[in-house]
Motif scaffolding. Structure first.
Motif, short mmCIF file in Angstrom:
data_model
loop_
_atom_site.label_atom_id
_atom_site.label_comp_id
_atom_site.label_asym_id
_atom_site.label_seq_id
_atom_site.Cartn_x
_atom_site.Cartn_y
_atom_site.Cartn_z
N ALA A 1 -20.63 3.51 -3.07
CA ALA A 1 -21.88 2.85 -3.50
C ALA A 1 -22.78 3.85 -4.24
N SER B 1 -24.23 3.88 -8.08
CA SER B 1 -25.68 4.00 -8.19
C SER B 1 -26.08 5.05 -9.21
N GLY C 1 -26.55 -2.71 -7.10
CA GLY C 1 -25.24 -3.01 -7.67
C GLY C 1 -24.15 -2.12 -7.09
N LEU D 1 -23.16 -3.50 -3.68
CA LEU D 1 -22.36 -4.72 -3.86
C LEU D 1 -20.98 -4.40 -4.43
N PHE D 2 -20.91 -3.40 -5.32
CA PHE D 2 -19.61 -2.98 -5.86
C PHE D 2 -18.71 -2.46 -4.75
N SER D 3 -19.28 -1.64 -3.87
CA SER D 3 -18.50 -1.11 -2.75
C SER D 3 -18.03 -2.24 -1.85
N GLU E 1 -17.72 -5.58 -2.66
CA GLU E 1 -16.86 -6.58 -3.32
C GLU E 1 -15.55 -6.00 -3.83
N GLU E 2 -15.60 -4.76 -4.33
CA GLU E 2 -14.46 -4.28 -5.11
C GLU E 2 -13.62 -3.22 -4.41
N MET F 1 -14.87 -8.41 -11.35
CA MET F 1 -16.08 -8.40 -10.53
C MET F 1 -16.92 -9.63 -10.88
N SER G 1 -21.37 -8.36 -7.98
CA SER G 1 -21.82 -6.98 -8.24
C SER G 1 -22.01 -6.73 -9.73
N VAL H 1 -25.45 -8.10 -10.85
CA VAL H 1 -26.53 -7.25 -10.35
C VAL H 1 -26.56 -5.92 -11.10
N ILE H 2 -25.38 -5.33 -11.33
CA ILE H 2 -25.33 -4.06 -12.10
C ILE H 2 -25.91 -4.27 -13.49
#
Length: 815
Positions: free
Chosen positions: A320, A324, A332, A335-337, A339-340, A588, A591, A594-595
């Motif tokens: 994450a 960041s 983001g 959420l990436f961590s 979701e992905e 994705m 995330s 949001v990113i």
């Protein structure tokens, strides 16, 4: 270290001269593995397009050196043996066992809290050590990201010229430091191009040729240095690292992948490869760098460093923090961590990831590598809301993005597979240099490919104003009244010229990214994907804008564009297009949106971004099942069981278990086998563990013991216990064995897992697959009426899934 071959049954051949001792080893599935021991730390990387861990041998700098000693008490019973609970390289961890070990350790600390003040302090330290660890990860990640951003910016500008008064400043800093506030049109007197340094005029054919040559030479130098560092010191530093991070977070051990050498070489190599002007980004590798920092710092806290399942909580938070600092998008990143990349993400990890991403973003903001007041990469200020009709072109952009992404994934996979199984894979540095030369020669003549990719994306996202001098803003506008809104206007000849150059840039970027992603330098995919989408989006946006100008009274524009002000924002289309291609490449959704709005500051455009992201994902899923990271995981044969996939077949556990019915199952009895019998079993079979049963006749289950633990315990006993010999009984039961005149028994109950996960032979495989995904199992035992029948390992499940999907089951290579 294990060294896996290119093809089953063949051994890898090192390309450098060093003293090796090789021992061939054959697994039950026929895969032959070569163990290679070397006197030096030279690296052999000869295969694969993406990071191919099978052909890389690295210093095992993130593995704790285990002192194999053992203490004995009473009737020579083993106490805790250092090394028990560790895992071999390229093996899957047992989440349940590691979590149970942590619970026992935690209960022991809680129990001791009442004993003394020191025990109370130890308990408090254990409670907040997780927060302290993620705080340190965030701090170090922010600092490293700042250094990489500053270094890449300076070296990128070095290809074009130098600041003679202060060579350590890039072009922007050079001009600002001498109070020259604008240098868009080349009026910065302090910055000298290489042609000017050699005494040539600023403009002209001679100046152009010299600048062209310097551009190519610097690009070659940076790329050669990056590839050589990776090849010599850290082969795991190449690629983006996200497919491997996903695999590691799912519970797979890759020694050295998150070690200190990989961290150092990845950071330096990333600056060099980005500066070389290759079609790659530094954002994806930031996740690998952050996870390496998390892995190294976790060893300061034994609670995490010695427990592989707990360590993954720190690695999830580090992932994450990586996103960041890559984009200036802490939410983001979390959420990436989630979701992905992360496989196991409890609420506690969510909060720590949030804290880690926040600290990393704060540190990066303090360093301020971009030199502006925004911590985001491409800040935009659009003053017009989007109109309802625009949802149609936004969804169309999503569809186009999904198609472009699918073309890229299929072409890149084809090329990586070719590189892996051809002689090309034996010349990684040569391939990097060829790709660099071709990229530099083609990129320089086009101003949009010559500039830094991040600058190009920013230009495509930005809104045309009075100060913009680029051809993209060549509209027939009247700027006499500065207080009035920018009116909609006809596109001038500069805009059409820019569109043609952008179409050429799109083709070049797409083709070069296909060949670049997977070469042996650190390379990410976020920025090239955003760039491809932004080009398509900007061209599309200009088309809609001109449509609104020429036909303002059309029903879908009426009431919105009739007033004469600028109702269509081409930069918004670039933003939506960028999200569409990136979403199609990575798959994705949440995330990504949001990113994107954190990246640009455009919060009011969430709905267009969502529409494009969903359309892109649907099209991508329809044309090809996997995103780029999952495709590279499959290409490399990593044992990754994706929790997002569904198992839709009707097979039973009995169909998958090993051995098949009527075949012999390798077991250990609880108190009737000698040490010679056990050692013979270990020599004759290659299983990672063995069920322990009451007796061969009854086959009732007692527990499960790992091969590694057995080897450690026997080796220690031979060295440290008097009287232990080949005729000693190996005992897994708690009672005292019958007294005999023979040698003393070896008691190994402490290394026995007394609560292995068991299922019956009639359990549907859908349930078994769910158990492996959600419980993180390494293996499960199959019984019938209480009697042991067989074993199902994670690899068996993966091979069965591939077989059911009509894919090659032998492509799953590791344990």
């Amino acid at each position: 270290m294990e060294k896996h071959p290119l093809k089953r049954g063949t051994a890898s051949t090192p390309t450098h001269s060093t003293s090796y001792q090789s021992v061939n080893k054959k697994f039950t599935n026929g895969t032959r593995v070569t163990y290679v021991h070397s006197d030096d730390d030279m690296i052999d990387i000869t295969t694969s397009g993406a990071t191919d861990i099978r052909s890389a041998r690295v210093p095992e700098d993130d593995e704790t050196n285990v002192n194999y000693s053992v203490s004995f008490s009473g009737a020579h019973e083993t106490a805790d043996i250092p090394g028990i609970g560790q895992y071999d390289d390229f093996h899957t961890i047992d989440w349940q066992r590691d979590i149970a070990r942590d619970r026992m350790r935690h209960r022991y600390i809680i129990k001791k809290k009442q004993d003394s003040l020191w025990s109370l302090i130890e308990g408090a330290h254990d409670a907040w050590s997780g927060w302290l660890c993620v705080l340190l990860v965030g701090l170090f990640t922010g600092v490293v990201a700042g250094v990489i951003d500053i270094g890449a910016s300076w070296m990128t500008d070095l290809k074009f010229g130098i600041c003679p008064q202060a060579f350590w400043l890039n072009k922007e800093q050079c001009c600002w430091s001498f109070n020259e506030t604008s240098f868009d049109v080349g009026n910065c007197s302090q910055w000298l191009t290489w042609a000017e340094v050699l005494g040539q005029a600023k403009e002209g054919a001679g100046s152009y040729i010299i600048s062209y040559l310097f551009y190519i030479v610097w690009a070659l130098l940076f790329a050669a240095l990056s590839a050589s560092l990776v090849r010599m010191f850290a082969p795991y530093a190449c690629g983006s690292g996200i497919p491997e991070i996903k695999t590691i977070l799912s519970g797979f051990i890759i020694r050295g992948y998150l070690g200190k050498w990989t961290l150092i070489i990845k950071s330096v190599g990333l600056i060099l490869s980005v500066s070389a002007g290759l079609s790659l980004g530094k954002e994806g590798p930031m996740v690998h760098i952050a996870c390496a920092i998390g892995n190294i710092l976790s060893y300061l806290f034994p609670k995490y460093g010695r427990n592989e399942a707990k360590k993954r909580e720190i690695l999830s938070a580090a992932a994450a923090a990586g996103v960041s600092v890559a984009f200036g998008a802490p939410i983001g990143g979390v959420l990436f961590s989630l979701e992905e990349v992360s496989y196991y993400f409890p609420l506690k990890t969510l909060w720590r990831s949030f804290f880690c991403a926040l600290i990393a973003a704060f540190i990066l903001r303090s360093i301020n590598p971009f030199g502006n007041e925004h911590s985001v990469l491409f800040f935009v200020e659009y003053n017009k809301p989007w109109i309802f009709f625009e949802l149609i072109p936004f969804i169309l952009l999503g569809i186009i993005g999904g198609v472009i992404a699918t073309i890229f994934i299929k072409a890149n996979l084809y090329w990586c597979r070719y590189r892996k199984f051809s002689k090309l894979g034996q010349y990684p540095v040569t391939e990097v240099l060829v790709v660099t030369v071709i990229t530099a020669i083609i990129a320089y003549p086009n101003p949009y490919t010559r500039m830094n990719t991040s600058q190009l994306i920013y230009l495509l996202f930005s809104q045309c104003g009075i100060s913009n001098t680029d051809n993209l803003c060549d509209y027939n506008r009247n700027f006499t009244d500065v207080n009035s809104a920018i009116e909609i206007a006809a596109a001038g000849p500069g805009v059409y010229q820019a569109i043609w150059l952008l179409i050429l840039a799109l083709i070049l970027k797409l083709v070069m990214t296909i060949f670049t992603f997977g070469i042996k330098v650190p390379c990410g995919l976020f920025i090239p994907s955003l760039c491809l989408g932004a080009i398509v989006g900007r061209i599309f946006g200009i088309g809609v804008e001109q449509l609104a100008y020429h036909y303002p009274k059309t029903f879908f524009f009426s009431g919105e564009c009739y007033a004469g002000d600028d109702c269509i924002t081409p930069g918004l289309y670039a933003m939506v297009g960028a999200a569409a291609v990136l979403g199609g490449v990575t798959r994705m959704t949440v995330s990504l949106v949001v990113i994107m709005f954190e990246l640009t500051g455009g919060v009011r455009y969430i709905v267009p971004l969502m529409a494009a992201a969903m359309a892109s994902k649907w099209v991508g899923d329809a044309l090809g099942r996997q995103g780029i990271y999952d495709a590279h995981i499959a290409l490399n044969g990593y044992p990754f069981l994706d929790s997002k996939d569904e198992f839709a077949h009707t097979s039973l556990a009995a169909d998958v278990m090993q051995p098949k019915r009527n075949e012999t199952l390798s077991v250990i009895t609880q108190d009737s086998m000698t040490m010679d019998d056990v050692e013979n079993l270990l020599k004759e079979t290659e299983h990672n563990g063995y069920p322990v049963v009451v007796s061969r006749e009854s086959q009732y289950l007692v527990g499960f013991v790992l091969r590694r633990d057995l080897n450690l315990a026997i080796a220690n006993a031979k060295r440290l216990v008097d009287g232990i010999c080949g005729q000693s009984l190996v005992v897994f039961s708690s009672g005292n064995p019958p007294q005999t005149l023979g040698p003393p028994p070896l008691k190994l109950k402490k290394i026995l897992d007394m609560a292995p996960i068991t299922i019956t032979d009639q359990t549907p495989m859908e349930t078994v697959v769910d158990m492996f995904r959600k419980l993180g199992l390494r293996q499960t035992l199959v019984t019938h009426n209480g009697r042991l029948l067989g074993v199902i390992t994670k690899k068996d499940v993966l091979r069965h899934v591939k077989q059911m999907d009509n894919e090659d089951p032998s492509s799953v290579l590791f344990n």
